[in-house]
Scaffold this motif. Structure first.
Motif, PDB file in Angstrom:
ATOM      1  N   UNK A   1       0.596  -1.236  -0.655  1.00  0.00           N
ATOM      2  CA  UNK A   1       0.069  -0.102  -0.024  1.00  0.00           C
ATOM      3  C   UNK A   1       0.498   1.131   0.249  1.00  0.00           C
ATOM      4  N   UNK A   2      -0.034   2.301  -0.549  1.00  0.00           N
ATOM      5  CA  UNK A   2       0.673   3.720  -0.099  1.00  0.00           C
ATOM      6  C   UNK A   2       1.766   4.114  -1.908  1.00  0.00           C
ATOM      7  N   UNK A   3       2.376   2.990  -2.300  1.00  0.00           N
ATOM      8  CA  UNK A   3       2.863   3.937  -3.468  1.00  0.00           C
ATOM      9  C   UNK A   3       1.688   4.713  -4.207  1.00  0.00           C
ATOM     10  N   UNK A   4       0.886   4.951  -4.090  1.00  0.00           N
ATOM     11  CA  UNK A   4      -0.287   5.565  -5.766  1.00  0.00           C
ATOM     12  C   UNK A   4      -0.429   7.061  -4.454  1.00  0.00           C
TER      13      UNK A   4
ATOM     14  N   UNK B   1      -9.374  -6.307   9.149  1.00  0.00           N
ATOM     15  CA  UNK B   1      -8.671  -7.260   9.411  1.00  0.00           C
ATOM     16  C   UNK B   1      -7.671  -6.249   8.660  1.00  0.00           C
ATOM     17  N   UNK B   2      -6.043  -6.505   7.908  1.00  0.00           N
ATOM     18  CA  UNK B   2      -5.178  -5.431   7.427  1.00  0.00           C
ATOM     19  C   UNK B   2      -5.542  -5.928   5.930  1.00  0.00           C
ATOM     20  N   UNK B   3      -6.391  -6.281   5.910  1.00  0.00           N
ATOM     21  CA  UNK B   3      -6.150  -6.258   4.301  1.00  0.00           C
ATOM     22  C   UNK B   3      -7.398  -5.304   4.412  1.00  0.00           C
ATOM     23  N   UNK B   4      -8.741  -5.032   5.170  1.00  0.00           N
ATOM     24  CA  UNK B   4      -9.398  -3.962   5.688  1.00  0.00           C
ATOM     25  C   UNK B   4      -9.207  -2.608   5.417  1.00  0.00           C
ATOM     26  N   UNK B   5      -8.193  -2.814   6.468  1.00  0.00           N
ATOM     27  CA  UNK B   5      -7.936  -1.266   6.367  1.00  0.00           C
ATOM     28  C   UNK B   5      -6.929  -1.145   4.943  1.00  0.00           C
ATOM     29  N   UNK B   6      -6.069  -1.856   4.938  1.00  0.00           N
ATOM     30  CA  UNK B   6      -5.637  -1.504   3.931  1.00  0.00           C
ATOM     31  C   UNK B   6      -6.687  -1.108   2.521  1.00  0.00           C
ATOM     32  N   UNK B   7      -7.974  -1.456   2.181  1.00  0.00           N
ATOM     33  CA  UNK B   7      -9.050  -1.168   1.684  1.00  0.00           C
ATOM     34  C   UNK B   7      -9.007   0.242   1.639  1.00  0.00           C
ATOM     35  N   UNK B   8      -8.660   0.521   3.056  1.00  0.00           N
ATOM     36  CA  UNK B   8      -9.465   2.176   4.019  1.00  0.00           C
ATOM     37  C   UNK B   8      -8.415   3.334   3.770  1.00  0.00           C
TER      38      UNK B   8
END
Length: 356
Positions: free
Chosen positions: A29-32, A148-155
């Motif tokens: 995450x975060x590259x964009x 979850x980490x994926x859920x937070x990543x999506x946010x």
């Protein structure tokens, strides 16, 4: 609180769990991020197999409870209190003078914990943090109602797990290195988390200065007790008796607990005992233990540890510690966090008074 819920709430403190619970995904995450990176950024970290890029220091951090206080104390020790949007960690007493008040002063944002003793997913998301920190991978397990980490990543929210506990609570893709790091947790694990936070928040020099200072204090104690016969030490928390099936004080052993004891010139009465010892120790085992120094711990403010030590001495008069009334009072310094040096100094001064 039932014993099962208390055991779940304590999982972040106990490295030697009988099982691995929780969830941890893999993502980048975060590259964009559209804004230009801050000076010294981007910073990319691989945390428990979850790669993330930070374009600037986080400014709204949620620290999950996880029955730990070490992560909150690390933020305080690094002077990063202003970055904390909400902290749910609390212990109320500390081996570091003044630390308990500083942790208590961190914002709480009105969060409430669910039945699994941590922040439910809807509250974590509603807070809109830019970083969520957990002491263990299980803090991101949706089966307990956590995000979850994926859920937070999506946010768009970054996440960090204290690296020593990557394997603890991770249901899949646990690497051999993660298992080894979890199994071999020590005072060095506390310092590695300081360094990780220093990297993510762009305060590497501050983190290095702190770890050098803490490591230097621990090494100084090791130097003073080197060559002296080790004392058998028992870490007991009387107010945590609910953790033991037999109603005995919680006795902690293994990983960081043994590391603290050995740094202070001791050997654990029950080396590498782990969760099975904490939960199932019998009165007969406790009576047969070799105990030269009782390390009696406070779980909450206001405990009379002198009285608790006296009770244990009366119950187990055969211990050398009972015969000599040899005990030392500690609190958070035997757990993961920056207070290890303070606890080690306290313990060593009682165990080896002539070395100081």
């Amino acid at each position: 609180m039932t014993r099962s819920l208390f055991r779940l709430a304590m999982c972040g403190l106990l490295f030697s769990g009988s099982g691995l619970l929780g969830a941890c995904g893999t993502a980048t995450v975060g590259e964009n991020d559209s804004a230009a990176p801050a000076a010294g950024y981007p910073v990319t970290v691989d945390n428990c197999g979850f790669q993330q890029t930070f374009q600037r220091p986080p400014q709204r951090v949620l620290i999950l409870q996880g029955a730990s206080v070490g992560e909150a104390e690390t933020f305080v020790s690094l002077g990063l209190e202003s970055a904390v949007a909400a902290n749910t960690q609390f212990y109320g007493v500390s081996d570091i003078p003044g630390m308990a008040d500083k942790v208590a002063a961190l914002p709480k944002a009105g969060l409430t914990l669910n039945d699994a003793a941590d922040v439910p997913a809807e509250q974590a998301l509603a807070l809109r943090p830019d970083l969520v920190v957990s002491t263990w991978s299980g803090g991101f397990d949706p089966k307990y109602g956590f995000a979850s980490r994926d859920m937070l990543h999506q946010a768009g929210i970054r996440t960090l797990v204290n690296p020593v506990n990557c394997a603890y609570g991770k249901p899949r893709d646990i690497t051999a290195a993660e298992e080894r790091t979890y199994r071999d947790g020590s005072t060095e694990s506390s310092l590695r988390f300081v360094e990780l936070i220093g990297e993510v928040f762009g305060v590497r020099d501050r983190a290095s200065a702190l770890t050098d200072q803490l490591r230097g204090r621990i090494d100084a104690v090791r130097g003073k007790v080197e060559g002296k016969p080790p004392k058998r030490m028992l870490i007991a928390f009387p107010d945590m008796s609910v953790m033991n099936a037999n109603g005995l004080p919680a006795v902690f052993s293994g990983n960081i607990y043994d590391s603290v004891v050995r740094a202070a010139g001791g050997e654990p009465s029950f080396p590498n005992g782990g969760w099975d010892l904490t939960g199932n120790l019998s009165a007969e085992q406790l009576a047969a233990a070799q105990v030269d120094v009782l390390v009696v711990g406070a779980y909450r403010p206001g405990e009379d540890l002198d009285a608790e030590a006296a009770k244990l001495f009366a119950a187990y008069p055969q211990w050398n510690a009972s015969k000599n009334r040899t005990y030392v009072k500690v609190s958070d310094g035997i757990y993961l966090g920056p207070a290890n040096a303070d606890a080690i100094e306290k313990i060593a001064r009682v165990a080896h008074p002539y070395a100081f």
